[in-house]
Every structure is written in structure tokens, then in C-alpha cells.
Design a protein around this motif. Structure first.
Motif, PDB file in Angstrom:
ATOM      1  N   LEU A 125       0.906  -1.446   0.230  1.00  0.00           N
ATOM      2  CA  LEU A 125      -0.054   0.276   0.284  1.00  0.00           C
ATOM      3  C   LEU A 125       0.571   1.250  -0.165  1.00  0.00           C
ATOM      4  CD1 LEU A 125      -3.255  -1.108   1.971  1.00  0.00           C
ATOM      5  CD2 LEU A 125      -2.891  -1.214   0.103  1.00  0.00           C
ATOM      6  N   ASN A 126       2.255   0.798   0.793  1.00  0.00           N
ATOM      7  CA  ASN A 126       3.029   2.163   0.671  1.00  0.00           C
ATOM      8  C   ASN A 126       3.544   2.420  -1.018  1.00  0.00           C
ATOM      9  OD1 ASN A 126       6.363   3.196   1.206  1.00  0.00           O
ATOM     10  ND2 ASN A 126       4.533   3.696   2.962  1.00  0.00           N
ATOM     11  N   LEU A 127       3.964   1.536  -1.289  1.00  0.00           N
ATOM     12  CA  LEU A 127       4.867   1.701  -2.941  1.00  0.00           C
ATOM     13  C   LEU A 127       3.383   1.997  -3.924  1.00  0.00           C
ATOM     14  CD1 LEU A 127       6.725  -1.577  -2.956  1.00  0.00           C
ATOM     15  CD2 LEU A 127       7.633   0.955  -2.714  1.00  0.00           C
ATOM     16  N   LYS A 128       2.454   1.430  -3.118  1.00  0.00           N
ATOM     17  CA  LYS A 128       1.303   2.534  -4.271  1.00  0.00           C
ATOM     18  C   LYS A 128       1.036   3.584  -4.210  1.00  0.00           C
ATOM     19  CE  LYS A 128      -1.542  -1.583  -6.259  1.00  0.00           C
ATOM     20  NZ  LYS A 128      -1.466  -1.740  -7.009  1.00  0.00           N
ATOM     21  N   LYS A 129       1.107   4.221  -2.400  1.00  0.00           N
ATOM     22  CA  LYS A 129       0.455   5.161  -2.096  1.00  0.00           C
ATOM     23  C   LYS A 129       1.745   6.107  -2.934  1.00  0.00           C
ATOM     24  CE  LYS A 129      -2.703   4.512   1.396  1.00  0.00           C
ATOM     25  NZ  LYS A 129      -2.174   3.907   2.578  1.00  0.00           N
ATOM     26  N   THR A 130       3.097   6.105  -2.744  1.00  0.00           N
ATOM     27  CA  THR A 130       4.094   7.007  -2.829  1.00  0.00           C
ATOM     28  C   THR A 130       5.194   6.793  -3.972  1.00  0.00           C
ATOM     29  OG1 THR A 130       5.257   5.822  -1.671  1.00  0.00           O
ATOM     30  CG2 THR A 130       3.885   7.294   0.155  1.00  0.00           C
ATOM     31  N   ALA A 131       4.609   5.356  -5.269  1.00  0.00           N
ATOM     32  CA  ALA A 131       6.344   5.374  -6.015  1.00  0.00           C
ATOM     33  C   ALA A 131       5.579   4.619  -7.307  1.00  0.00           C
ATOM     34  CB  ALA A 131       6.748   4.367  -5.102  1.00  0.00           C
ATOM     35  N   GLY A 132       4.325   5.143  -7.148  1.00  0.00           N
ATOM     36  CA  GLY A 132       3.622   5.747  -8.990  1.00  0.00           C
ATOM     37  C   GLY A 132       3.236   4.098  -9.443  1.00  0.00           C
ATOM     38  N   LYS A 133       3.037   3.179  -7.852  1.00  0.00           N
ATOM     39  CA  LYS A 133       2.363   1.971  -8.884  1.00  0.00           C
ATOM     40  C   LYS A 133       0.898   1.809  -8.370  1.00  0.00           C
ATOM     41  CE  LYS A 133       6.566   0.471  -9.596  1.00  0.00           C
ATOM     42  NZ  LYS A 133       6.725  -0.297 -10.651  1.00  0.00           N
ATOM     43  N   ALA A 134      -0.037   2.995  -8.117  1.00  0.00           N
ATOM     44  CA  ALA A 134      -1.160   2.890  -8.520  1.00  0.00           C
ATOM     45  C   ALA A 134      -1.885   2.195  -9.521  1.00  0.00           C
ATOM     46  CB  ALA A 134      -1.980   4.698  -8.058  1.00  0.00           C
ATOM     47  N   LYS A 135      -1.420   2.331 -10.419  1.00  0.00           N
ATOM     48  CA  LYS A 135      -2.175   1.799 -11.593  1.00  0.00           C
ATOM     49  C   LYS A 135      -2.143  -0.246 -12.027  1.00  0.00           C
ATOM     50  CE  LYS A 135      -2.068   5.762 -14.148  1.00  0.00           C
ATOM     51  NZ  LYS A 135      -1.560   6.050 -15.767  1.00  0.00           N
ATOM     52  N   GLU A 136      -0.880  -0.285 -11.316  1.00  0.00           N
ATOM     53  CA  GLU A 136      -1.119  -2.375 -11.146  1.00  0.00           C
ATOM     54  C   GLU A 136      -1.885  -2.496 -10.113  1.00  0.00           C
ATOM     55  OE1 GLU A 136       1.903   0.030 -11.138  1.00  0.00           O
ATOM     56  OE2 GLU A 136       3.113  -0.116 -12.580  1.00  0.00           O
ATOM     57  N   LYS A 137      -2.830  -3.512 -11.380  1.00  0.00           N
ATOM     58  CA  LYS A 137      -3.423  -4.396 -10.302  1.00  0.00           C
ATOM     59  C   LYS A 137      -3.044  -5.876  -9.503  1.00  0.00           C
ATOM     60  CE  LYS A 137      -6.721  -2.958 -13.715  1.00  0.00           C
ATOM     61  NZ  LYS A 137      -8.054  -3.413 -14.930  1.00  0.00           N
ATOM     62  N   VAL A 138      -2.648  -5.473  -7.977  1.00  0.00           N
ATOM     63  CA  VAL A 138      -2.696  -7.240  -7.975  1.00  0.00           C
ATOM     64  C   VAL A 138      -3.849  -7.341  -6.561  1.00  0.00           C
ATOM     65  CG1 VAL A 138      -1.231  -7.793  -5.858  1.00  0.00           C
ATOM     66  CG2 VAL A 138      -0.602  -5.876  -7.321  1.00  0.00           C
ATOM     67  N   LEU A 139      -4.007  -8.737  -7.256  1.00  0.00           N
ATOM     68  CA  LEU A 139      -5.224  -9.761  -6.219  1.00  0.00           C
ATOM     69  C   LEU A 139      -4.665 -10.370  -5.504  1.00  0.00           C
ATOM     70  CD1 LEU A 139      -8.186 -10.810  -5.995  1.00  0.00           C
ATOM     71  CD2 LEU A 139      -8.030 -12.528  -7.616  1.00  0.00           C
ATOM     72  N   ILE A 140      -4.479 -10.321  -4.300  1.00  0.00           N
ATOM     73  CA  ILE A 140      -4.346 -11.178  -3.083  1.00  0.00           C
ATOM     74  C   ILE A 140      -5.492 -11.988  -2.512  1.00  0.00           C
ATOM     75  CG2 ILE A 140      -2.802 -10.622  -0.323  1.00  0.00           C
ATOM     76  CD1 ILE A 140      -2.629  -7.542  -1.561  1.00  0.00           C
ATOM     77  N   VAL A 141      -4.408 -13.163  -2.768  1.00  0.00           N
ATOM     78  CA  VAL A 141      -5.528 -14.286  -2.095  1.00  0.00           C
ATOM     79  C   VAL A 141      -4.908 -15.153  -0.811  1.00  0.00           C
ATOM     80  CG1 VAL A 141      -6.481 -16.978  -2.514  1.00  0.00           C
ATOM     81  CG2 VAL A 141      -5.870 -14.864  -4.082  1.00  0.00           C
ATOM     82  N   LEU A 142      -5.959 -15.064  -0.042  1.00  0.00           N
ATOM     83  CA  LEU A 142      -5.519 -14.968   1.670  1.00  0.00           C
ATOM     84  C   LEU A 142      -6.116 -16.360   2.178  1.00  0.00           C
ATOM     85  CD1 LEU A 142      -6.003 -11.961   3.712  1.00  0.00           C
ATOM     86  CD2 LEU A 142      -3.981 -13.004   2.897  1.00  0.00           C
ATOM     87  N   ASP A 143      -5.521 -17.958   2.010  1.00  0.00           N
ATOM     88  CA  ASP A 143      -6.323 -19.151   2.026  1.00  0.00           C
ATOM     89  C   ASP A 143      -6.504 -18.892   3.769  1.00  0.00           C
ATOM     90  OD1 ASP A 143      -7.652 -21.385   1.346  1.00  0.00           O
ATOM     91  OD2 ASP A 143      -5.621 -22.464   1.529  1.00  0.00           O
ATOM     92  N   GLU A 144      -6.854 -20.308   4.583  1.00  0.00           N
ATOM     93  CA  GLU A 144      -7.571 -19.269   6.209  1.00  0.00           C
ATOM     94  C   GLU A 144      -7.057 -18.812   6.680  1.00  0.00           C
ATOM     95  OE1 GLU A 144      -7.770 -22.449   7.045  1.00  0.00           O
ATOM     96  OE2 GLU A 144      -7.601 -23.708   5.192  1.00  0.00           O
ATOM     97  N   ALA A 145      -8.122 -17.494   6.082  1.00  0.00           N
ATOM     98  CA  ALA A 145      -8.365 -16.112   6.770  1.00  0.00           C
ATOM     99  C   ALA A 145      -8.447 -15.920   8.138  1.00  0.00           C
ATOM    100  CB  ALA A 145      -9.237 -15.564   5.681  1.00  0.00           C
ATOM    101  N   GLN A 146      -9.122 -17.313   8.737  1.00  0.00           N
ATOM    102  CA  GLN A 146      -9.275 -16.452  10.319  1.00  0.00           C
ATOM    103  C   GLN A 146      -8.040 -17.415  10.503  1.00  0.00           C
ATOM    104  OE1 GLN A 146      -9.240 -19.819   8.405  1.00  0.00           O
ATOM    105  NE2 GLN A 146      -8.438 -21.285   9.448  1.00  0.00           N
ATOM    106  N   GLU A 147      -6.654 -17.255  10.511  1.00  0.00           N
ATOM    107  CA  GLU A 147      -5.560 -17.158  10.616  1.00  0.00           C
ATOM    108  C   GLU A 147      -4.966 -15.124  10.614  1.00  0.00           C
ATOM    109  OE1 GLU A 147      -4.022 -18.961  12.078  1.00  0.00           O
ATOM    110  OE2 GLU A 147      -5.180 -21.118  12.031  1.00  0.00           O
ATOM    111  N   TYR A 148      -5.283 -14.645   9.698  1.00  0.00           N
ATOM    112  CA  TYR A 148      -5.537 -13.308   9.442  1.00  0.00           C
ATOM    113  C   TYR A 148      -5.864 -12.338   9.794  1.00  0.00           C
ATOM    114  CZ  TYR A 148      -2.590 -15.924   5.900  1.00  0.00           C
ATOM    115  OH  TYR A 148      -1.187 -16.729   4.893  1.00  0.00           O
TER     116      TYR A 148
END
Length: 578
Positions: free
Chosen positions: A436-459
Motif C-alpha cells: 500500500l505504501n508503494l502504491k501511494k508514494t512510488a507511482g505503482k497505483a495503476k498495477e492491479k494486484v489480487l491478494i488471496v488469503l487462504d485460511e483467513a481466520q489465521e490473518y
């Protein structure tokens, strides 16, 4: 268009519509939900009773000041009823009760004494017809008792639910129709796959990943895997050089790596070449795409750390020299376009050499026995012993992984296998924060990223007692709240809804629900997502790969639950690995 498909002899009317409140208590909390339920009285037919075992949509006539419209309901449970059974109870003498039961058994469908009570839930949509056209829209109208009821046709259901030109993610149960959705919205507004062990969460999630990448070729996907399932599910994608496997465990051989991954027996039976997956693993290892990832606290020395040490010398001996070195370092950073949070090991060759020369000169010229002398000498030694970023054997940190993913070419897939939940939480929290920091400050806002969190109860657990659960909760909540603005999206998978942080879960706009045996889990979902509890009860009858799907953003109709059959990802994988 044939709007209705009422079978011969069909006769049905709305008998009642009421509100029902249900509650459950678990983990010291009371949860209650209220939902609207309708009962349709239909003439008994054995064929109709069989039809109603599958999902079905009903259209209830509704007179309005502007003319006739139809309210759309979803049938969820048929109950065959016979008039004589209503007068029978435990006080009825045995001989009379047996005679009544025999009469009932012989008269189903042969007289007006039997009928079917169809329990249905309103979808809060209406259908207006004009010649051969139909128009569906949201409504607050309620049904009127006694109104005629029709069965919505297959063509009308397709028009009601599917987006023309959308991505085919599953088949609508009971209709032999594909469900087509807005895949960019399924990604953009976050999704969750919730079901008990063995429901097929990882299998289905992998299918959705494939469809998402077809619809959005510029998408980058990273899967955080605790159970060791996703490398196998996505094995065919690792044939391409754009897929990389990261692991916290040291694997010295292909056999050792394969032993750590879950290879379903059903998949082994479908593979025509039993050694194909082994060959893929060997290729990934040979290409350097089986990379280690650093667990534990990051202690990487960054340029910002060096600047802070120089500023901390203050009025001690060497303070003036420290200030001058700091200015020179800032000039190098500006010239080489280096961020302050860049680790020394991450510096490119030219920038690294300039910083190294500056530190070595400072170590040689600093006043003896000064704080500056000690700090610069230690840093000079660190430069000599720290490998450059090009070393493939060097474990990537979570922060470095964020930049790697953003810098990767479009269509790349990364799987991060960290079997220890404590380590996984720390890595995910740092990865998301850095991303999120890179997307806000390093010109990376346009790159689309999908983060998959399996076993979400751990996170995102409700209780934050275990190591790093607070940090991972904060990071995932930030991703779910802010990510959409920066094209960072999240899919969650979990079997333990009652253990999840509900505040985070409420940021999800699409959800797939399979069997959840605990009533508290079902009520939690009903409360969080506004889904009818009676529909959720029907998930207890679902088989592996069948889901109740609800979406606020990805489907043609907002918040209309539908039952779907997911395709078998194992079949897709086996065909791709021929």
C-alpha cells in the motif's frame, strides 16, 4: 421470450408473507436476524414436487396503481401437505391413525385434500413485461395474499441473473445455465469463499483466479498459502516463466518439496502423465523460481536507517562531519532516485557503489573514538559482507516481495507457502503495509494486484491473542478498506466464520458459501451480509463444489442469492498438463 414455464395443471397462490426472527449465542455474544418468508400454496403434483427439489424462481402477480407487475421470489423448500394429517396428533388412537396414514398415502395428488406448501424468500425485485421484453428492477413492494404465482422460465432467469458478455464462473443449479458475472468487479470489491472442510474452497478459488486472469490480463496474483495446496492447483501456470513459488521452508530436493504439498488422489487419477507435476517442480527449481522468503522480524538496514544514525550524533564529536555526510547521501539518493526505505541489499550496482564509497570515506576520515567513526566503520564492514540484490539465494523479505510483485510483468502469479501461521501473519502484515505504501508514494497505483488469503481466520481472527494477529488484522482491514482505490484487491477463504473479524468481513462485497454446520456461523453471515437465514439453511444440503453465491457488485442484480455448481479445477488442470 417465454416468461413463465408453468407445468400443466399448475395452480398456485400466495398464502402468507411474514417476518421471522432467529437468534444464536456463541463465544459470549448473541446474534439475531430477521428475514421475510412467504408461503405459496400450490396444487399437489408429483412432478412439481420433484421439480422443487432444485432451485427455482417464482413470479407473484402484484396489482399496482400503474398496472400489473410481478414480484420475484426464490423457492427454497417444498412441503407436501395433506388435509387429514392436520387433524392427526399423538392423542389419535393407533388404529385410527394407521387408517388415516393409509388413506393419505393412497390419495396424494388424487384429490384436492393434498397440496404443496412452497417456502420462498423475496428477492426485492419486480418484473415488468412489455410484449416480448422483460424489465427487472429493485422494489419495496410486498406481495398480496391470494395473488397468482407463476414459475419463472429458464430464459427469464438468464435475463434476470446473467450479464451478457460476462465471465462464466459456474452453472446455475436447476437451470442448466451459466452464471456470467462482472469479473473486474468480483476482483475490485473483494470476495470471500466460506465453507466447511472438504467443500472445495481452494479448488473453486483457483478456478476463479483463472477466470480473473482471462478477464484482466494485466492482473498480478499473489496467494498466501498455509496448507500447501495452491502450487498443485496452479501447477500448469508454473510452466510459464512468470509464476514464482516462495517458501519459508528449505527444500533440498524435488521430493522434499512435493511431500510438503497436497496432491489430491482424485487429481492423480486424472493425470495422464503421473510425473508431469514432478517435471514442473524440477523446472521451477532449475529456473530459480523456487525462492526462499524471510520469516521473523525484518532487521534490514535501509538508507533511512543510515540517515537516522547520522542525525542522532547530535552535538557529539563528529557532528558536523555527520551532517555533511548526511547531505551527500541525500544528494546520491536524489540523483539515483533511491527511496529512504530501500535496504542496502536492494541497491542497484551504480547506486550501491556510490553509497559504499561515501561510507568508506567517512569511516576513514571521521575523528578517532567518535560515535561517527564507530557507526561508519560498522556500516563499511556491512557493505563488504552483504550480497547484492541479484543473488537468487538470498531470502526475500516481505517488504521486498511487495516491490517484486508490483515490478513483475502483467499476468504473473506468486504463491507464498508459509505453513507456520505466526510467520504467515507477520509476512502478510508487512507485505500489505509495504504494498500500500508503494502504491501511494512510488507511482505503482495503476498495477492491479489480487491478494488471496487462504485460511483467513489465521490473518483476521476475532480474538487477537496469538502472535502478530493484531498486526495482520490491521493490515488486512486497511487493504479491504483502502485497496480498491489503489487497485489492490483481496479474496478470503475460510472454514471458521465465527472466528473471523466481522468488521473486516463486512468490507467484502461478494461471497460464496458452502456447508457451514454451525448455526452461529450462518447467522453471522446473515447479519453481516443481509442474506436470508432460510437460504443459508439450504446450504446444509449442498455437495462439494456447490455454492450459494451473493454479490453486491459483480452480479446483474444486487444481493440476489443464487445456487451454483462450480466447474472442477482438477479436470481443467489435468487437461492443461497433457
Amino acid at each position: 421470450m417465454n416468461v413463465f414455464t408453468d407445468p400443466e395443471g399448475w395452480e398456485a397462490r400466495l398464502r402468507q408473507q411474514t417476518l421471522i426472527t432467529r437468534s444464536a449465542r456463541a463465544r459470549g455474544e448473541d446474534v439475531s436476524v430477521t428475514s421475510s418468508i412467504a408461503v405459496v400454496d400450490a396444487r399437489f403434483q408429483l412432478g412439481l414436487l420433484d421439480m422443487l427439489s432444485n432451485p427455482m424462481f417464482l413470479a407473484v402477480e402484484r396489482q399496482t396503481e400503474g398496472g400489473l407487475t410481478h414480484l420475484i421470489y426464490e423457492a427454497i423448500a417444498p412441503k407436501p401437505t395433506h388435509f387429514q394429517e392436520l387433524g392427526m396428533n399423538v392423542a389419535t388412537p393407533t388404529i385410527i391413525r394407521r387408517e388415516m396414514l393409509q388413506t393419505i398415502d393412497q390419495s396424494w395428488g388424487k384429490s384436492d385434500e393434498s397440496w404443496i406448501d412452497i417456502v420462498a424468500v423475496p428477492t426485492n425485485h419486480r418484473m415488468d413485461t412489455d410484449d416480448d421484453k422483460v424489465d427487472f428492477k429493485k422494489t419495496r413492494l410486498g406481495g398480496l395474499v391470494g395473488a397468482k404465482v407463476h414459475i419463472l422460465s429458464r430464459e427469464a432467469v438468464d435475463e434476470f441473473l446473467s450479464i451478457k458478455g460476462g465471465s462464466n464462473i459456474a452453472a446455475l443449479l436447476g437451470f442448466d445455465l451459466p452464471l456470467k458475472v462482472n469479473m473486474p468487479n468480483l476482483v475490485r470489491y473483494h470476495s470471500a469463499c466460506l465453507g466447511f472442510t472438504g467443500s472445495g474452497k481452494s479448488n473453486f478459488t483457483t478456478h476463479l483466479i483463472r477466470e480473473a486472469m482471462k478477464a484482466q490480463p494485466d492482473l498480478r496474483v499473489i496467494v498466501f498459502d498455509i496448507a500447501g495446496e495452491y502450487f498443485i492447483h496452479l501447477a500448469d501456470t508454473f510452466v510459464k516463466k512468470t509464476s514464482t513459488m516462495y517458501t519459508s521452508e528449505p527444500f533440498e530436493s524435488t521430493e522434499q518439496f512435493l511431500d510438503s504439498q497436497v496432491v489430491p488422489e482424485t487429481l492423480e487419477e486424472k493425470l495422464r502423465k503421473p510425473d508431469r507435476i514432478r517435471q514442473i517442480v524440477e523446472s521451477v527449481r532449475a529456473d530459480g523460481r523456487l525462492r526462499p522468503i524471510e520469516t521473523g522480524e525484518e532487521t534490514t538496514i535501509t538508507l533511512g536507517f543510515i540517515l537516522a544514525r547520522l542525525a542522532g550524533i547530535g552535538d557529539k564529536a563528529g557532528a558536523i562531519e555527520a551532517a555533511m555526510i548526511g547531505e551527500k547521501l541525500k544528494a546520491i539518493m536524489a540523483q539515483e532516485k533511491i527511496r529512504s526505505d530501500t535496504p542496502i541489499a536492494g541497491l542497484k550496482a551504480q547506486g550501491r557503489e556510490k553509497v559504499r564509497a561515501l561510507i568508506s570515506e567517512a569511516a576513514a576520515t571521521a575523528p578517532e573514538r567518535s560515535a561517527l567513526k564507530g557507526s561508519m566503520s560498522s556500516l563499511a564492514s556491512y557493505f563488504e559482507t552483504t550480497p547484492e540484490a541479484s543473488s537468487e539465494e538470498k531470502p526475500a523479505t516481505a517488504s521486498e516481495l511487495a516491490r517484486i510483485v508490483l515490478d513483475a510483468e502483467a499476468g504473473s502469479i506468486s504463491v507464498v507457502y508459509v505453513p507456520e501461521p505466526k510467520d504467515a501473519r507477520l509476512i502478510v502484515s508487512r507485505f500489505i503495509g509495504r504494498l500500500l505504501n508503494l502504491k501511494k508514494t512510488a507511482g505503482k497505483a495503476k498495477e492491479k494486484v489480487l491478494i488471496v488469503l487462504d485460511e483467513a481466520q489465521e490473518y483476521i481472527p476475532r480474538d487477537r491473542k496469538d502472535s502478530y494477529t493484531d498486526a495482520s488484522n490491521i493490515a488486512v482491514e486497511a487493504l479491504l478498506r483502502q485497496g480498491r482505490k489503489y487497485r489492490a484487491h483481496c479474496w478470503l477463504g475460510s472454514q471458521r466464520v465465527a472466528h473471523l473479524n466481522v468488521s473486516a468481513l463486512q468490507q467484502v462485497h461478494s461471497y460464496f458459501i458452502n456447508i457451514l454446520p454451525r448455526s452461529y456461523d450462518r447467522i453471522t453471515i446473515a447479519e453481516a451480509f443481509g442474506v436470508s437465514y432460510d437460504l443459508l439453511d439450504r446450504t446444509l444440503d449442498l455437495e462439494t463444489g456447490q455454492w450459494l453465491f451473493v454479490s453486491y457488485k459483480a452480479t446483474k442484480r444486487k444481493n440476489v442469492p443464487v445456487f451454483v455448481q462450480a466447474p472442477d479445477n482438477e479436470t481443467t488442470l489435468a487437461q492443461a498438463l497433457i
